[in-house]
Design a protein around this motif. Structure first.
Motif, PDB file in Angstrom:
ATOM      1  N   PRO A  99      69.210  24.002  34.147  1.00 16.79           N
ATOM      2  CA  PRO A  99      68.436  25.095  33.729  1.00 16.79           C
ATOM      3  C   PRO A  99      69.066  26.344  34.235  1.00 16.79           C
ATOM      4  O   PRO A  99      69.583  26.472  35.329  1.00 16.79           O
ATOM      5  CB  PRO A  99      66.987  24.996  34.538  1.00 16.79           C
ATOM      6  N   ARG A 100      69.019  27.216  33.205  1.00 17.78           N
ATOM      7  CA  ARG A 100      69.754  28.639  33.593  1.00 17.78           C
ATOM      8  C   ARG A 100      68.743  29.871  33.585  1.00 17.78           C
ATOM      9  O   ARG A 100      69.275  30.910  33.646  1.00 17.78           O
ATOM     10  CB  ARG A 100      70.954  29.055  32.573  1.00 17.78           C
ATOM     11  N   THR A 101      67.465  29.577  33.191  1.00 20.65           N
ATOM     12  CA  THR A 101      66.373  30.749  33.332  1.00 20.65           C
ATOM     13  C   THR A 101      65.254  30.237  33.797  1.00 20.65           C
ATOM     14  O   THR A 101      65.187  29.267  34.402  1.00 20.65           O
ATOM     15  CB  THR A 101      65.989  30.836  31.403  1.00 20.65           C
ATOM     16  N   ALA A 102      64.685  31.401  34.182  1.00 22.09           N
ATOM     17  CA  ALA A 102      63.067  31.321  34.508  1.00 22.09           C
ATOM     18  C   ALA A 102      62.052  31.977  33.958  1.00 22.09           C
ATOM     19  O   ALA A 102      62.508  32.875  33.370  1.00 22.09           O
ATOM     20  CB  ALA A 102      63.409  31.936  36.210  1.00 22.09           C
ATOM     21  N   THR A 103      60.834  31.888  34.359  1.00 28.94           N
ATOM     22  CA  THR A 103      59.809  32.390  33.567  1.00 28.94           C
ATOM     23  C   THR A 103      59.018  33.191  34.608  1.00 28.94           C
ATOM     24  O   THR A 103      58.577  32.994  35.379  1.00 28.94           O
ATOM     25  CB  THR A 103      58.635  31.350  33.122  1.00 28.94           C
ATOM     26  N   ARG A 104      59.091  34.499  34.039  1.00 26.63           N
ATOM     27  CA  ARG A 104      58.446  35.692  35.025  1.00 26.63           C
ATOM     28  C   ARG A 104      57.266  36.448  34.447  1.00 26.63           C
ATOM     29  O   ARG A 104      57.115  36.506  33.159  1.00 26.63           O
ATOM     30  CB  ARG A 104      59.672  36.679  35.214  1.00 26.63           C
ATOM     31  N   HIS A 105      56.271  36.554  35.290  1.00 24.55           N
ATOM     32  CA  HIS A 105      55.191  37.207  34.813  1.00 24.55           C
ATOM     33  C   HIS A 105      55.298  38.765  34.559  1.00 24.55           C
ATOM     34  O   HIS A 105      56.256  39.506  35.359  1.00 24.55           O
ATOM     35  CB  HIS A 105      53.953  37.133  35.970  1.00 24.55           C
ATOM     36  N   ARG A 106      55.106  39.332  33.475  1.00 23.32           N
ATOM     37  CA  ARG A 106      55.386  40.590  33.090  1.00 23.32           C
ATOM     38  C   ARG A 106      54.468  41.417  32.098  1.00 23.32           C
ATOM     39  O   ARG A 106      53.980  40.833  31.098  1.00 23.32           O
ATOM     40  CB  ARG A 106      56.826  40.630  32.516  1.00 23.32           C
ATOM     41  N   ASP A 107      53.814  42.575  32.631  1.00 27.90           N
ATOM     42  CA  ASP A 107      52.664  43.190  31.776  1.00 27.90           C
ATOM     43  C   ASP A 107      51.811  42.101  31.081  1.00 27.90           C
ATOM     44  O   ASP A 107      51.638  42.192  29.956  1.00 27.90           O
ATOM     45  CB  ASP A 107      53.559  43.654  30.633  1.00 27.90           C
ATOM     46  N   ASP A 108      51.114  41.262  31.812  1.00 33.28           N
ATOM     47  CA  ASP A 108      50.147  40.470  31.676  1.00 33.28           C
ATOM     48  C   ASP A 108      50.632  39.350  30.530  1.00 33.28           C
ATOM     49  O   ASP A 108      50.005  38.892  29.648  1.00 33.28           O
ATOM     50  CB  ASP A 108      48.985  41.186  30.617  1.00 33.28           C
ATOM     51  N   GLY A 109      51.871  39.151  30.695  1.00 31.36           N
ATOM     52  CA  GLY A 109      52.434  38.119  29.795  1.00 31.36           C
ATOM     53  C   GLY A 109      53.479  37.444  30.501  1.00 31.36           C
ATOM     54  O   GLY A 109      53.731  37.678  31.885  1.00 31.36           O
ATOM     55  N   LEU A 110      54.273  36.515  29.780  1.00 34.46           N
ATOM     56  CA  LEU A 110      55.432  35.680  30.232  1.00 34.46           C
ATOM     57  C   LEU A 110      56.672  35.931  29.597  1.00 34.46           C
ATOM     58  O   LEU A 110      56.669  36.293  28.405  1.00 34.46           O
ATOM     59  CB  LEU A 110      55.056  34.364  30.536  1.00 34.46           C
ATOM     60  N   GLU A 111      57.670  36.340  30.416  1.00 30.20           N
ATOM     61  CA  GLU A 111      58.971  36.225  29.737  1.00 30.20           C
ATOM     62  C   GLU A 111      60.043  35.207  30.220  1.00 30.20           C
ATOM     63  O   GLU A 111      59.948  35.229  31.486  1.00 30.20           O
ATOM     64  CB  GLU A 111      59.477  37.646  29.727  1.00 30.20           C
ATOM     65  N   ASP A 112      60.869  34.724  29.397  1.00 30.95           N
ATOM     66  CA  ASP A 112      62.243  34.007  30.155  1.00 30.95           C
ATOM     67  C   ASP A 112      63.292  34.907  30.605  1.00 30.95           C
ATOM     68  O   ASP A 112      63.678  35.736  29.403  1.00 30.95           O
ATOM     69  CB  ASP A 112      62.440  32.979  29.057  1.00 30.95           C
TER      70      ASP A 112
END
Length: 617
Positions: free
Chosen positions: A119-132
């Motif tokens: 894996p090369r990415t992570a999932t981050r909480h951002r502005d009440d949502g999620l982003e990879d």
């Protein structure tokens, strides 16, 4: 994976040498000897130039190889107008280097496919949502979502109430570890339970995983380079060749005799037979699930003196299994297992899945549970066939129903207890452990018969667990509670006794794999870092291919040596004949081709190596 620039150059030189030889022969047969000679020169000069550059690089490193003989023969043949002989030598030499490049390229392609899952990415909480996001963009304080099965990308603290992580790749501890809110989770661990949130403590480059990668780089930098089998014969053969060529010229005054000697002496039994035998050995080893990254590691693998094994995932399976069932009251072992497994069908926890698998292996029919409530990190509560059942940690179940006299709550270290309560009463305990892999003992005995003199265990697990698991294996030593750098020190100390092979599957093993003469990684479930650092990767989730791999390496090296000895013997006889004027340079080149065919056919016997059944467990 695409070819490297060096690989493309070697391929181009071989094609150029073959094409110039064939086209030149066509013109020669058409009575256009001058054009043929020019074409042969055009094919030889690029090969010779590349060879000279390689010789200069080797000399700058203090290495003297057989390439010097090939360069002398081509240079002398060109200087005295024996262009056809030079063209034949150019084809032979470029063919040998291409074979070596081909073997290494195949290993690189296999490794690219093996490591592409990292894996090369992570999932981050951002502005009440999620982003990879790429792992390199994670900053301290970022809140990350770690899903079930995800690898923890950076060091951080648990932001959820509880979490279960598999740290076997880092610490050697085979069973999942429960973390509470605020506890630190190390990068490289795997989420073995429900999804949880993690607050990043430091960037990826400063994480535990990155530190281990740096240890790998340092260990690789300190590792002695592997010498090629052919180079060990180089100085002696070079001295003999130059002596015979000089004597032939000195006593006869005919430089063409010296050219003939050099052409016959071109060490094609070494340049061709060795890579052919070793490439065949690489192919044969891959057939048995052993990926060896090139001829150098295969040669060293054949001379292993000491074997150092990690425990978790190598000697042991790395998955918890039921080793016994403790019963209280009238409920039978089979009924306890059936009821526990029926309820655990509703859980994705690895221990629960192991319980279900054990029940199915026994052929038990598992009814569908109802009213199921799972408390993450604690256990599962529900009904099976209308009866209340609780399955979970010993403390969790005991707090709900109480303990009974003589229960198994004080089982041996290294075991995991799964408590089972039925109808509001403690019914029993499933005692789970990470057992020794089937056939490990027989495989180790087979390795000793193959010449491995010392076998040690090196693990980050506790000493009591390591000794209990390895009891009866007859190991020469057990080193427990080791950190990654301590494993490296163990490898370096053992290398004083002779070549060392290290086998592991976790991130914590990667530095030691790099430091060993031959590092072996478990590629099926092992960490990508260990697979990348290793010289050998077992492509199946078992240790037993290691035995056949070593036997194949020894046999391939033996066949290579046989081919070299026979080939050099015939070459020396041809050199003496050329010195006495019985062979012209072209005849010498053709004789050398016959010798090449003979030794290559002998080297190809490595494709038929069949490991003994004693090592196939």
């Amino acid at each position: 994976m695409e070819q490297t620039g060096s690989d493309r150059l070697k391929s181009a030189l071989l094609l150029l040498a073959v094409a110039s030889l064939v086209i030149g022969l066509a013109f020669y047969l058409a009575d256009e000897a001058r054009i043929a000679s020019l074409i042969w020169i055009a094919g030889v000069v690029p090969v010779l130039a590349s060879l000279v550059i390689e010789i200069l690089r080797s000399l700058s490193r203090g290495e003297v190889g057989l390439d010097i003989v090939a360069a002398l023969s081509m240079t002398a043949a060109l200087a005295f107008g024996e262009t056809l002989a030079a063209a034949v030598v150019a084809v032979m030499y470029s063919g040998g280097t291409f074979l070596e490049s081909f073997a290494e390229g195949r290993a690189r392609r296999e490794m690219h496919a093996l490591l592409s899952r990292v894996p090369r990415t992570a999932t981050r909480h951002r502005d009440d949502g999620l982003e990879d996001i790429p792992i390199d963009e994670i900053l301290p304080g970022d809140r990350l979502l770690i899903r079930q099965g995800d690898v923890v990308p950076v060091d951080g603290t648990l932001a959820s109430e509880t979490g279960f992580v598999d740290t076997s790749a880092l610490t050697g501890e085979s069973l999942p570890v429960r973390l509470m809110r605020g506890a630190e989770a190390m990068s490289g661990a795997t989420n073995a339970g429900e999804a949880f949130d993690l607050t990043a403590l430091r960037p990826a480059k400063d994480s535990t995983y990155a530190g281990i990668v740096r240890l790998v780089a340092e260990a690789q930098a300190s590792k002695a380079p592997m010498s090629r089998l052919a180079d060990k014969w180089s100085l002696g053969f070079l001295a003999v060749t130059v002596s015979i060529a000089f004597a032939a010229w000195w006593f006869t005054g005919d430089p063409i005799r010296a050219v003939a000697v050099l052409v016959v002496a071109t060490p094609c039994p070494l340049i061709l037979a060795v890579p052919v035998a070793l490439v065949a050995g690489l192919s044969r080893a891959a057939h048995f699930g052993v990926l060896i990254k090139g001829a150098g590691p295969l040669e060293t693998m054949a001379r292993i003196h000491t074997l150092i094994l990690d425990k978790t995932g190598t000697l042991t399976d790395g998955r918890p299994k039921i080793v016994s069932i403790a019963c209280y009251g009238d409920t039978s072992e089979q009924e306890i297992l059936r009821m526990a497994a029926a309820l655990d069908q509703a859980s994705k926890h690895p221990v629960a899945q192991a319980v279900v698998a054990a029940a199915k292996a026994e052929g038990l029919r598992l009814p569908v549970p109802s009213e199921v409530v799972e408390l993450p990190g604690e256990g599962v509560v529900g009904r099976v066939e209308g009866r209340p059942v609780i399955v979970g940690g010993d403390g969790f179940v005991a707090a709900l129903v109480g303990r009974v006299s003589g229960d198994a709550s004080s089982m041996a270290a290294g075991s995991v207890l799964v408590a089972v309560a039925i109808d509001g009463q403690m019914a029993g305990h499933l005692v789970m452990s990470d057992p020794l892999r089937d056939g490990a003992g027989a495989m180790l005995n087979g390795l000793r018969r193959e010449g491995v003199r010392r076998i040690l265990l090196a693990t980050g697990d506790r000493a009591d667990v390591a000794k209990r698991v390895t009891e009866g294996l007859g190991l020469d030593g057990v080193r427990a509670g080791l950190t990654p750098d301590q494993k490296v020190l163990l490898v370096l100390s053992e290398r004083k006794r002779g070549p060392v092979m290290m086998v592991g599957d976790g991130v914590n093993d990667a530095p030691a794999l790099s430091a060993a003469d031959v590092g072996v990684a478990m590629g099926a479930r092992g960490a990508a870092a260990s697979a990348e650092a290793a010289d050998v990767v077992l492509l199946v989730d078992r240790i037993d291919p290691l035995g056949p791999g070593i036997e194949i390496a020894r046999a391939a090296r033996r066949i290579a040596v046989e081919s070299v000895v026979v080939g050099i013997g015939l070459s020396v006889m041809g050199m003496i004949a050329a010195a006495y004027g019985y062979l012209s340079p072209v005849q010498g080149a053709l004789l050398q081709e016959v010798i090449d065919v003979a030794v290559i056919l002998n080297a190809l016997r490595a494709l038929r190596i069949s490991p003994s059944d004693a090592l196939r467990v």
